[in-house]
Design a protein around this motif. Sequence first.
Motif, mmCIF file in Angstrom:
data_model
loop_
_atom_site.group_PDB
_atom_site.id
_atom_site.type_symbol
_atom_site.label_atom_id
_atom_site.label_comp_id
_atom_site.label_asym_id
_atom_site.label_seq_id
_atom_site.Cartn_x
_atom_site.Cartn_y
_atom_site.Cartn_z
ATOM 1 N N ARG A 49 0.826 -1.213 0.000
ATOM 2 C CA ARG A 49 0.000 0.000 0.000
ATOM 3 C C ARG A 49 0.863 1.266 0.000
ATOM 4 O O ARG A 49 0.421 2.319 -0.444
ATOM 5 C CB ARG A 49 -0.947 -0.009 1.188
ATOM 6 C CG ARG A 49 -2.046 -1.055 1.046
ATOM 7 C CD ARG A 49 -2.732 -1.365 2.374
ATOM 8 N NE ARG A 49 -3.703 -2.425 2.231
ATOM 9 C CZ ARG A 49 -3.412 -3.717 2.213
ATOM 10 N NH1 ARG A 49 -2.171 -4.125 2.317
ATOM 11 N NH2 ARG A 49 -4.355 -4.623 2.079
ATOM 12 N N THR A 75 4.211 -10.305 -5.932
ATOM 13 C CA THR A 75 4.104 -11.092 -4.708
ATOM 14 C C THR A 75 5.422 -10.986 -3.959
ATOM 15 O O THR A 75 6.485 -11.260 -4.527
ATOM 16 C CB THR A 75 3.829 -12.578 -5.042
ATOM 17 O OG1 THR A 75 2.647 -12.661 -5.845
ATOM 18 C CG2 THR A 75 3.670 -13.409 -3.784
ATOM 19 N N GLU A 112 -5.614 -4.138 -6.317
ATOM 20 C CA GLU A 112 -6.207 -5.067 -5.357
ATOM 21 C C GLU A 112 -5.079 -5.645 -4.510
ATOM 22 O O GLU A 112 -4.059 -6.064 -5.043
ATOM 23 C CB GLU A 112 -6.936 -6.206 -6.073
ATOM 24 C CG GLU A 112 -8.188 -5.767 -6.790
ATOM 25 C CD GLU A 112 -8.913 -6.940 -7.441
ATOM 26 O OE1 GLU A 112 -8.684 -8.104 -7.033
ATOM 27 O OE2 GLU A 112 -9.697 -6.672 -8.364
ATOM 28 N N TYR A 113 -5.300 -5.678 -3.200
ATOM 29 C CA TYR A 113 -4.320 -6.222 -2.265
ATOM 30 C C TYR A 113 -4.851 -7.539 -1.702
ATOM 31 O O TYR A 113 -6.049 -7.689 -1.472
ATOM 32 C CB TYR A 113 -4.077 -5.244 -1.116
ATOM 33 C CG TYR A 113 -3.600 -3.886 -1.580
ATOM 34 C CD1 TYR A 113 -2.274 -3.683 -1.909
ATOM 35 C CD2 TYR A 113 -4.488 -2.827 -1.708
ATOM 36 C CE1 TYR A 113 -1.829 -2.442 -2.347
ATOM 37 C CE2 TYR A 113 -4.055 -1.580 -2.141
ATOM 38 C CZ TYR A 113 -2.726 -1.394 -2.459
ATOM 39 O OH TYR A 113 -2.302 -0.171 -2.891
ATOM 40 N N SER A 114 -3.947 -8.475 -1.475
ATOM 41 C CA SER A 114 -4.340 -9.741 -0.861
ATOM 42 C C SER A 114 -3.156 -10.290 -0.075
ATOM 43 O O SER A 114 -2.055 -9.751 -0.135
ATOM 44 C CB SER A 114 -4.811 -10.739 -1.924
ATOM 45 O OG SER A 114 -3.792 -11.008 -2.860
ATOM 46 N N GLY A 115 -3.413 -11.373 0.636
ATOM 47 C CA GLY A 115 -2.340 -11.988 1.415
ATOM 48 C C GLY A 115 -2.002 -11.176 2.650
ATOM 49 O O GLY A 115 -2.839 -10.444 3.176
ATOM 50 N N ALA A 148 2.623 -10.855 1.032
ATOM 51 C CA ALA A 148 1.831 -9.703 0.603
ATOM 52 C C ALA A 148 1.774 -9.701 -0.926
ATOM 53 O O ALA A 148 2.770 -9.973 -1.600
ATOM 54 C CB ALA A 148 2.447 -8.408 1.114
ATOM 55 N N VAL A 149 0.603 -9.424 -1.465
ATOM 56 C CA VAL A 149 0.389 -9.451 -2.904
ATOM 57 C C VAL A 149 -0.395 -8.215 -3.304
ATOM 58 O O VAL A 149 -1.317 -7.807 -2.602
ATOM 59 C CB VAL A 149 -0.423 -10.705 -3.326
ATOM 60 C CG1 VAL A 149 -0.676 -10.724 -4.828
ATOM 61 C CG2 VAL A 149 0.277 -11.982 -2.883
ATOM 62 N N TRP A 150 0.008 -7.648 -4.427
ATOM 63 C CA TRP A 150 -0.830 -6.607 -5.013
ATOM 64 C C TRP A 150 -0.865 -6.785 -6.512
ATOM 65 O O TRP A 150 0.107 -7.158 -7.138
ATOM 66 C CB TRP A 150 -0.415 -5.213 -4.565
ATOM 67 C CG TRP A 150 0.959 -4.731 -4.905
ATOM 68 C CD1 TRP A 150 2.153 -5.277 -4.523
ATOM 69 C CD2 TRP A 150 1.289 -3.573 -5.666
ATOM 70 N NE1 TRP A 150 3.193 -4.529 -4.999
ATOM 71 C CE2 TRP A 150 2.696 -3.463 -5.704
ATOM 72 C CE3 TRP A 150 0.543 -2.598 -6.315
ATOM 73 C CZ2 TRP A 150 3.348 -2.449 -6.372
ATOM 74 C CZ3 TRP A 150 1.206 -1.581 -6.971
ATOM 75 C CH2 TRP A 150 2.598 -1.517 -6.981
ATOM 76 N N ALA A 162 -0.404 -8.303 5.117
ATOM 77 C CA ALA A 162 -0.412 -6.838 4.990
ATOM 78 C C ALA A 162 0.933 -6.314 4.500
ATOM 79 O O ALA A 162 0.989 -5.313 3.777
ATOM 80 C CB ALA A 162 -0.774 -6.195 6.323
ATOM 81 N N ARG A 182 1.088 -8.279 -11.430
ATOM 82 C CA ARG A 182 0.914 -8.768 -10.064
ATOM 83 C C ARG A 182 2.294 -8.933 -9.435
ATOM 84 O O ARG A 182 3.201 -9.504 -10.049
ATOM 85 C CB ARG A 182 0.173 -10.112 -10.056
ATOM 86 C CG ARG A 182 -0.082 -10.640 -8.652
ATOM 87 C CD ARG A 182 -0.816 -11.975 -8.637
ATOM 88 N NE ARG A 182 0.052 -13.025 -9.166
ATOM 89 C CZ ARG A 182 -0.237 -13.785 -10.210
ATOM 90 N NH1 ARG A 182 -1.355 -13.628 -10.861
ATOM 91 N NH2 ARG A 182 0.611 -14.712 -10.611
#
Length: 176
Positions: free
Chosen positions: A52, A95, A70-73, A80-82, A75, A93
Amino acid sequence: MQILKWLLGIVVVLVIVAVGGGMVLSPTFKVQRSATIQAPAQKVYELVADPRQWKAWSAWNRRDPNMRIEYSGAASGTGAVWAWQSESQGDGRMTFTTAEPGRKLGYDLYFPDFGTTSSGELAMTESGNATQITWTMNGDMGRNPLYRWMSLFADNMVGKDFSEGLANLKALAEKP
């Protein structure tokens, strides 16, 4: 009619050079840039380990403030993934694969538009009140002979974005 034959001949030769030349080119490339930031390594790490935070300093995010992200995994750090979609910056993407707070952040990149992958790291070394950060990316353009031509220019194309991003990161991390 003679002109058309010449033009067709030139086009055929260009296609042969583009495809044939691309087949002998290496598909791999490496981009690396460094900067010295007058801030502790932990502060720098926190700005790179949280996806972020990239919006505040990444050259790509700054060029397209309307980028869909979009963020996942996790923080931050490992896992952490975006993922992003951008009309001007492309889709991708990232990771985060390894994390050593204050020292290193490893990542994998995937670009669906090209079907290519890259990996790299942001490595930090603290010395006194300063942090030396080195951003590295190793990529593979795959089997497509036309994409392999891009590997010749990766350092120029991506390197300037790394330099701009590191300059933005430096300005952000050096704020009191």
